[in-house]
Design a protein around this motif. Structure first.
Motif, PDB file in Angstrom:
ATOM      1  N   GLY A 163     -16.576  35.899  27.738  1.00 37.81           N
ATOM      2  CA  GLY A 163     -16.692  35.182  26.474  1.00 37.81           C
ATOM      3  C   GLY A 163     -17.057  36.097  25.317  1.00 37.81           C
ATOM      4  N   THR A 169      -9.436  34.026  26.811  1.00 37.10           N
ATOM      5  CA  THR A 169     -10.606  33.858  27.690  1.00 37.10           C
ATOM      6  C   THR A 169     -10.351  32.801  28.765  1.00 37.10           C
ATOM      7  OG1 THR A 169     -11.588  32.410  26.034  1.00 37.10           O
ATOM      8  CG2 THR A 169     -12.399  34.640  26.116  1.00 37.10           C
ATOM      9  N   VAL A 170      -9.531  31.781  28.471  1.00 38.01           N
ATOM     10  CA  VAL A 170      -9.263  30.769  29.504  1.00 38.01           C
ATOM     11  C   VAL A 170      -8.503  31.374  30.689  1.00 38.01           C
ATOM     12  CG1 VAL A 170      -8.061  28.621  30.016  1.00 38.01           C
ATOM     13  CG2 VAL A 170      -9.469  28.778  28.000  1.00 38.01           C
ATOM     14  N   CYS A 184     -10.860  33.612  32.673  1.00 36.61           N
ATOM     15  CA  CYS A 184     -11.855  32.919  33.511  1.00 36.61           C
ATOM     16  C   CYS A 184     -11.198  32.232  34.694  1.00 36.61           C
ATOM     17  CB  CYS A 184     -12.628  31.896  32.681  1.00 36.61           C
ATOM     18  SG  CYS A 184     -13.908  32.651  31.693  1.00 36.61           S
ATOM     19  N   ALA A 208     -18.547  35.378  33.439  1.00 32.21           N
ATOM     20  CA  ALA A 208     -17.922  34.497  32.449  1.00 32.21           C
ATOM     21  C   ALA A 208     -18.508  34.739  31.064  1.00 32.21           C
ATOM     22  CB  ALA A 208     -18.093  33.040  32.853  1.00 32.21           C
ATOM     23  N   GLY A 267     -14.423  38.636  24.658  1.00 32.90           N
ATOM     24  CA  GLY A 267     -13.279  37.938  24.081  1.00 32.90           C
ATOM     25  C   GLY A 267     -13.439  37.732  22.585  1.00 32.90           C
ATOM     26  N   VAL A 295      -9.990  31.656  22.752  1.00 31.54           N
ATOM     27  CA  VAL A 295      -9.639  30.837  23.930  1.00 31.54           C
ATOM     28  C   VAL A 295      -8.313  31.230  24.539  1.00 31.54           C
ATOM     29  CG1 VAL A 295     -10.874  28.685  23.597  1.00 31.54           C
ATOM     30  CG2 VAL A 295      -8.743  29.061  22.392  1.00 31.54           C
ATOM     31  N   ILE A 332     -16.689  30.465  28.264  1.00 31.18           N
ATOM     32  CA  ILE A 332     -15.676  30.327  27.220  1.00 31.18           C
ATOM     33  C   ILE A 332     -16.286  29.830  25.919  1.00 31.18           C
ATOM     34  CG2 ILE A 332     -13.582  29.071  26.602  1.00 31.18           C
ATOM     35  CD1 ILE A 332     -12.871  29.240  29.586  1.00 31.18           C
ATOM     36  N   CYS A 333     -17.297  28.955  26.007  1.00 30.95           N
ATOM     37  CA  CYS A 333     -17.867  28.497  24.732  1.00 30.95           C
ATOM     38  C   CYS A 333     -19.178  29.203  24.415  1.00 30.95           C
ATOM     39  CB  CYS A 333     -17.974  26.986  24.659  1.00 30.95           C
ATOM     40  SG  CYS A 333     -18.755  26.231  26.050  1.00 30.95           S
ATOM     41  N   ILE A 377     -11.633  23.018  32.087  1.00 29.79           N
ATOM     42  CA  ILE A 377     -12.555  23.816  31.276  1.00 29.79           C
ATOM     43  C   ILE A 377     -12.809  23.121  29.938  1.00 29.79           C
ATOM     44  CG2 ILE A 377     -12.746  26.003  30.058  1.00 29.79           C
ATOM     45  CD1 ILE A 377     -11.473  27.311  32.491  1.00 29.79           C
ATOM     46  N   ASN A 378     -11.750  22.549  29.344  1.00 33.62           N
ATOM     47  CA  ASN A 378     -11.923  21.831  28.081  1.00 33.62           C
ATOM     48  C   ASN A 378     -12.869  20.650  28.239  1.00 33.62           C
ATOM     49  OD1 ASN A 378     -10.273  23.522  26.746  1.00 33.62           O
ATOM     50  ND2 ASN A 378      -8.562  22.125  26.551  1.00 33.62           N
TER      51      ASN A 378
END
Lengths: 176, 261
Positions: A70, A88-89, A92, A66, A73, A85, A146-147, B217-218
């Motif tokens: 990220g 990447t969302v 993932c 992941a 990405g 995002v 993702i973050c 995820i958010n």
């Protein structure tokens, strides 16, 4: 060796299909669908190699995959001028712990019936809790990937993240 | 321009920012992304912007930078969340364009209207994508080709049911339950007729398209970025959806029998 290569290729291609499928479901713009497929395939392949070939734990493999998605990405976001995002969302999501969530649910269903639960109480309880904890940990790992921009680069917008050290040093001096 | 006119203008600007923010929220943006995009556009129009986040609506307060006595607060309620990353991308690009090209308010409104009505994928494209995704998910999880085929078919049919129920305006929980029931009924064919070697995988992967992945995820991202109430709301909502997926599967188990799963 040949067999490992073939299995890896299969894993990459299937994961890319999953990523593109979910990207369409989330209405990712057509022009960046390939990025979602590429990242999803590469991330899943990395997890496959780490977990099944090298033999590291599933949680740490998913976390590394992941994080890879990220960081790659953010790099690709600069190339295609799209917020990361968007791809990447779906990338993932290829690693979403659906099977573990499903097993958690089945375990809970079995517990509702006391006779079934009593037959093998220790295993059913342990399996259910284990699957639940595993599913949540994996989900948390995916979100971390993702973050990654906020976690590692201390930048809120991916537009300001750069991988060139010199530019970062210059920006740091400008801030001062 | 006199004071009342400026005040009126501030009100319409708040409505524009609310429109942008709520469109982003409905499309599956994280709170920080909404905050950034709205702030970027708001500060270009000359305001200090404060946003209060809620899962079902936003409250925006703006205050004129040059004259802090001019301010406005508005609230907008959201009806439906529907992941749409195309809107996310377009509004992000729009906000940078506003900053760089100094767009006027009517131009922003026009661009926003265009973004909202822009067509994305057709119904059949989404159906095929979901079918293929379920097929590939089952295959990567360790099912054989036949199991994967059944999972793909189950995903396709379930998504069709979901679209039909959504079109008829049913509550989201009924939509999810119906779709998961249809998918798992089709997937149970794998267990009953002993087609694949691991029917459990078929049953688990054919309902994955229903999982509210974006919200889940958010939720974690909002938690990391410090929007706790929003993270909580998203988490509760996605658990609720998963519960209804489980209800759909349970219904089909009642028909087929638990030992078959």
């Amino acid at each position: 060796m040949n067999e490992i290569f073939f299995l890896s290729l299969k894993d990459f291609l299937l994961a890319a299909v999953v990523a593109i499928g979910f990207a369409v479901l989330f209405r990712t713009p057509r022009s960046v669908l390939w990025v979602a497929g590429l990242l999803g395939g590469a991330g899943h392949l990395l997890r496959y190699v780490l977990h099944f070939q090298i033999g590291s734990g599933i949680v740490i493999s998913t976390l590394l995959a992941a994080l890879f998605i990220g960081i790659a990405g953010i790099y690709l976001a600069h190339k295609v001028h799209t917020p990361p995002v968007v791809f990447t969302v779906p990338a993932c999501i290829t690693m979403i712990p659906g099977l573990y969530a499903y097993r958690t649910m089945l375990g809970l269903l079995k517990i509702t019936d006391l006779d079934t639960a009593r037959q093998d109480a220790n295993n059913i309880l342990l399996d259910t809790v284990h699957n639940f904890v595993l599913a949540s940990s994996l989900l948390f790992c995916l979100a971390m990937g993702i973050c990654v921009g906020i976690l590692l680069f201390r930048q809120k917008s991916a537009k300001h993240i750069t991988f060139k050290l010199r530019r970062r040093v210059i920006r740091y001096r400008e801030k001062k | 321009m006199d004071r009342s006119e400026i005040k009126h203008l501030a009100g319409t600007h708040t409505d524009l920012l609310l429109d942008i923010g709520s469109t982003l929220l409905a499309s599956g943006a994280t709170s920080e992304r909404i905050n950034r995009n709205v702030q970027r556009i708001g500060s270009q129009l000359g305001y200090d912007v404060d946003i209060f986040f809620d899962y079902t609506g936003l409250i925006i307060t703006i205050q004129l930078k040059s004259d802090p006595t001019i301010y406005a607060t508005r609230h907008k309620k959201l009806s439906k969340h529907h992941a749409n990353f195309n809107i996310l991308k377009d509004i992000s690009l729009l906000s940078w364009k506003v900053k760089e090209d100094n767009l006027e308010v009517p131009e922003i409104e026009e661009a926003l209207e265009e973004i909202k009505t822009e067509p994305t994928y057709s119904r059949w494209q989404i159906l095929i994508a979901v079918g293929l995704a379920c097929f590939a998910l089952c295959f990567t999880a360790g099912g054989n080709l036949k199991s994967a085929g059944i999972a793909g078919l189950a995903g396709f049919a379930g998504m069709y049911v979901r679209q039909e129920l959504e079109k008829r305006g049913y509550l989201s929980m009924i939509v999810i339950m119906g779709a998961s029931f249809v998918s798992s009924m089709i997937a149970s064919a794998d267990a009953i007729f002993k087609i694949g070697d691991k029917p459990e995988i078929t049953a688990a992967t054919c309902v994955l398209y229903l999982i509210p992945g974006v919200q889940m995820i958010n939720s974690v991202i909002d938690l990391i970025e410090g929007y706790y109430p929003m993270a909580l709301a998203r988490g509760v909502f996605s658990s609720y959806i998963i519960l209804w997926i489980a209800v759909g599967i349970t219904l089909s188990i009642m028909f087929i029998g638990l030992s078959n799963f």
